[in-house]
Design an enzyme around this catalytic site. Sequence first.
Site, PDB file in Angstrom:
ATOM      1  N   HIS A   1      35.301  38.154  43.165  1.00 29.41           N
ATOM      2  CA  HIS A   1      35.077  37.435  41.902  1.00 29.41           C
ATOM      3  C   HIS A   1      34.603  38.350  40.777  1.00 29.41           C
ATOM      4  O   HIS A   1      33.670  38.007  40.053  1.00 29.41           O
ATOM      5  CB  HIS A   1      34.074  36.298  42.141  1.00 29.41           C
ATOM      6  CG  HIS A   1      34.178  35.162  41.178  1.00 29.41           C
ATOM      7  ND1 HIS A   1      33.538  35.155  39.966  1.00 29.41           N
ATOM      8  CD2 HIS A   1      34.856  33.983  41.250  1.00 29.41           C
ATOM      9  CE1 HIS A   1      33.791  34.026  39.333  1.00 29.41           C
ATOM     10  NE2 HIS A   1      34.598  33.291  40.098  1.00 29.41           N
TER      11      HIS A   1
ATOM     12  N   GLU B   1      41.141  35.539  40.636  1.00 33.87           N
ATOM     13  CA  GLU B   1      40.649  35.084  41.930  1.00 33.87           C
ATOM     14  C   GLU B   1      41.833  34.849  42.870  1.00 33.87           C
ATOM     15  O   GLU B   1      42.338  33.725  42.984  1.00 33.87           O
ATOM     16  CB  GLU B   1      39.811  33.824  41.764  1.00 33.87           C
ATOM     17  CG  GLU B   1      38.621  33.997  40.830  1.00 33.87           C
ATOM     18  CD  GLU B   1      37.957  32.681  40.488  1.00 33.87           C
ATOM     19  OE1 GLU B   1      37.687  31.880  41.420  1.00 33.87           O
ATOM     20  OE2 GLU B   1      37.719  32.428  39.294  1.00 33.87           O
TER      21      GLU B   1
END
Length: 347
Positions: free
Chosen positions: A192, A312
């Site tokens: 992330h 992501e």
Amino acid sequence: MQKNPISQNKPAIIKKPFGKLPNGKEVFCYTLSTESGMELDVINYGASLVSLKIPLENGNKVEVVLGFESLSNYINSFSLPSAPYFGTLVGRFAGRINQAQFTLNDKVISLTKNHIPHQIHGGLEGFSKAFWEVTVADSNSITLEYCSKNGEENFLGEVRTQITYSLTEERELKVLMHAKSDQDTIINLTQHSYFNLDGHSDTLVNQELLVNATETLEATSENIPTGKFINLNGHGYDFSTPKKCPTSIDTTFVLSKENAIAATLFSKKNNLKMSVITNQPAVHIYVGGNCFNQITGKENANYLSLSGICFEAQNFPDAPNHKHFPSAILKKGDTYIHNTTFKFEKL
């Protein structure tokens, strides 16, 4: 997966104290590097990527990820109005799970709720707040491991997860994740980091984005997938050719090819591009990084809503509740494998 001793055969990794957790455990920052000049900092709190510096043609290096200089800032960032999860490994399940509930093997599983009434990014603690053990480390590669106990966030099974960050002389950051469970469970991991090729203290307004996808997931106002797909032909999120980075996006793009370029970010300022290559079925793209003037970033940077962009790479959000989505089930004894590469090149 066996725990390996720290490698003694390669040049030593640079290891520095980064702070202590409330339980007294000491967190360290590990610096990896390559002969070509790439530098990567990783801490074993959340297996978080703190810094990534890329050499430029002019001899300078650009810091391309958002992050903090202290452990306390990482801990406190989870109390912000919207926790940024800077650089963390997100798990057990990245993204949202509708009503924090799903059915597995005919049994309804009710998870912890941290995005009421849903669960997001693994729950109240998740992998992002965990203390990870470093099992292998050398000058250009590091492996961290975390054992998630049965019942953690109400997920089934004891899950042992490893993540390896590696730098190559081709200016690549390779991220490899493995996981095994002693019971059938679900899993969806992602890295992330928030990227900014103009430099972490800049904004995204002058960068361009390309996404190799023809569909996105339709979602509700709470960003829960409906199960339907949106064709991107003529859509505002059609990035099949490079366009200015959007000022607001929080969307899952469906990828048609495995281990192909999912997305590319372009910086004319630094004559640099970053390609994201993954074996995952989707890339969820999110623009953000806002620290709401409450926490200062690296080098006293003030991170705002246009400071960084996340790629992501993952399975579809809420996959356990949609039979036609790619399965997120990890069977007992099987191995979950996730590969994502961030490749940096001249324009």
